[in-house]
Design a protein around this motif. Structure first.
Motif, mmCIF file in Angstrom:
data_model
loop_
_atom_site.group_PDB
_atom_site.id
_atom_site.type_symbol
_atom_site.label_atom_id
_atom_site.label_comp_id
_atom_site.label_asym_id
_atom_site.label_seq_id
_atom_site.Cartn_x
_atom_site.Cartn_y
_atom_site.Cartn_z
ATOM 1 N N PHE A 82 11.769 13.382 18.468
ATOM 2 C CA PHE A 82 11.654 11.947 18.210
ATOM 3 C C PHE A 82 11.265 11.180 19.477
ATOM 4 O O PHE A 82 12.086 10.603 20.174
ATOM 5 C CB PHE A 82 12.946 11.371 17.620
ATOM 6 N N THR A 83 9.987 11.196 19.739
ATOM 7 C CA THR A 83 9.435 10.595 20.947
ATOM 8 C C THR A 83 8.968 9.160 20.695
ATOM 9 O O THR A 83 8.990 8.668 19.567
ATOM 10 C CB THR A 83 8.238 11.421 21.435
ATOM 11 N N ILE A 84 8.507 8.530 21.740
ATOM 12 C CA ILE A 84 7.963 7.180 21.634
ATOM 13 C C ILE A 84 6.733 7.178 20.730
ATOM 14 O O ILE A 84 6.474 6.202 20.024
ATOM 15 C CB ILE A 84 7.663 6.584 23.033
ATOM 16 N N ASP A 85 5.990 8.274 20.723
ATOM 17 C CA ASP A 85 4.832 8.379 19.825
ATOM 18 C C ASP A 85 5.269 8.326 18.363
ATOM 19 O O ASP A 85 4.567 7.766 17.521
ATOM 20 C CB ASP A 85 4.054 9.672 20.086
ATOM 21 N N ASP A 86 6.422 8.891 18.067
ATOM 22 C CA ASP A 86 6.952 8.817 16.705
ATOM 23 C C ASP A 86 7.261 7.369 16.328
ATOM 24 O O ASP A 86 6.997 6.947 15.204
ATOM 25 C CB ASP A 86 8.218 9.668 16.569
ATOM 26 N N ILE A 87 7.808 6.628 17.246
ATOM 27 C CA ILE A 87 8.108 5.220 16.995
ATOM 28 C C ILE A 87 6.815 4.456 16.725
ATOM 29 O O ILE A 87 6.744 3.635 15.805
ATOM 30 C CB ILE A 87 8.886 4.600 18.176
ATOM 31 N N HIS A 88 5.774 4.759 17.484
ATOM 32 C CA HIS A 88 4.473 4.116 17.256
ATOM 33 C C HIS A 88 3.922 4.475 15.882
ATOM 34 O O HIS A 88 3.369 3.613 15.190
ATOM 35 C CB HIS A 88 3.471 4.513 18.337
ATOM 36 N N ARG A 89 4.077 5.738 15.469
ATOM 37 C CA ARG A 89 3.606 6.157 14.143
ATOM 38 C C ARG A 89 4.353 5.416 13.036
ATOM 39 O O ARG A 89 3.758 4.996 12.050
ATOM 40 C CB ARG A 89 3.790 7.660 13.964
ATOM 41 N N HIS A 134 0.844 -1.191 0.000
ATOM 42 C CA HIS A 134 0.000 0.000 0.000
ATOM 43 C C HIS A 134 0.882 1.244 0.000
ATOM 44 O O HIS A 134 1.897 1.299 0.687
ATOM 45 C CB HIS A 134 -0.906 0.021 1.232
ATOM 46 N N ASN A 135 0.464 2.247 -0.766
ATOM 47 C CA ASN A 135 1.187 3.507 -0.825
ATOM 48 C C ASN A 135 0.637 4.427 0.261
ATOM 49 O O ASN A 135 -0.209 5.273 0.008
ATOM 50 C CB ASN A 135 1.053 4.142 -2.205
ATOM 51 N N THR A 136 1.101 4.246 1.468
ATOM 52 C CA THR A 136 0.644 5.007 2.613
ATOM 53 C C THR A 136 1.590 6.181 2.842
ATOM 54 O O THR A 136 2.806 5.995 2.833
ATOM 55 C CB THR A 136 0.644 4.113 3.881
ATOM 56 N N PRO A 137 1.070 7.403 3.028
ATOM 57 C CA PRO A 137 1.951 8.550 3.234
ATOM 58 C C PRO A 137 2.790 8.397 4.513
ATOM 59 O O PRO A 137 2.324 7.849 5.515
ATOM 60 C CB PRO A 137 1.017 9.743 3.353
ATOM 61 N N LYS A 138 4.015 8.893 4.449
ATOM 62 C CA LYS A 138 4.906 8.827 5.608
ATOM 63 C C LYS A 138 4.329 9.665 6.742
ATOM 64 O O LYS A 138 3.763 10.739 6.508
ATOM 65 C CB LYS A 138 6.290 9.370 5.253
ATOM 66 N N PRO A 139 4.505 9.208 7.965
ATOM 67 C CA PRO A 139 4.006 9.994 9.100
ATOM 68 C C PRO A 139 4.913 11.192 9.366
ATOM 69 O O PRO A 139 6.102 11.177 9.033
ATOM 70 C CB PRO A 139 4.073 9.001 10.261
ATOM 71 N N SER A 140 4.341 12.225 9.951
ATOM 72 C CA SER A 140 5.166 13.365 10.355
ATOM 73 C C SER A 140 5.724 13.066 11.748
ATOM 74 O O SER A 140 5.032 12.525 12.610
ATOM 75 C CB SER A 140 4.345 14.652 10.360
ATOM 76 N N LEU A 141 6.987 13.387 11.940
ATOM 77 C CA LEU A 141 7.672 13.095 13.197
ATOM 78 C C LEU A 141 7.990 14.386 13.929
ATOM 79 O O LEU A 141 8.221 15.424 13.310
ATOM 80 C CB LEU A 141 8.961 12.314 12.924
#
Length: 63
Positions: free
Chosen positions: A14-21, A3-10
């Motif tokens: 660079f928090t743990i939430d970014d790792i989850h994204r 799937h061509n899913t857009p990259k998440p914004s970080l």
């Protein structure tokens, strides 16, 4: 199917939430992919990094 899913914004920190994204983004890209598609996906993605490593090694040996 990949799937061509857009990259998440970080965030800048660079928090743990970014790792989850990132993990969720990776899952969404590959959730319907066959094993062969996953192998191709990771091989294609690593080709650039391997080229950078080879270039770095060649530079180090020439110095």
């Amino acid at each position: 199917m990949i799937h061509n899913t857009p990259k998440p914004s970080l965030s800048r920190n660079f928090t743990i939430d970014d790792i989850h994204r990132i993990r969720e983004w990776n899952y969404e890209q590959l959730k319907d992919a066959t094993l062969a598609e996953q192998v191709t996906f990771y091989r294609d993605g690593s080709a650039e990094v391997l080229a950078m490593i080879d270039a770095s090694r060649a530079k180090g040996q020439g110095a």
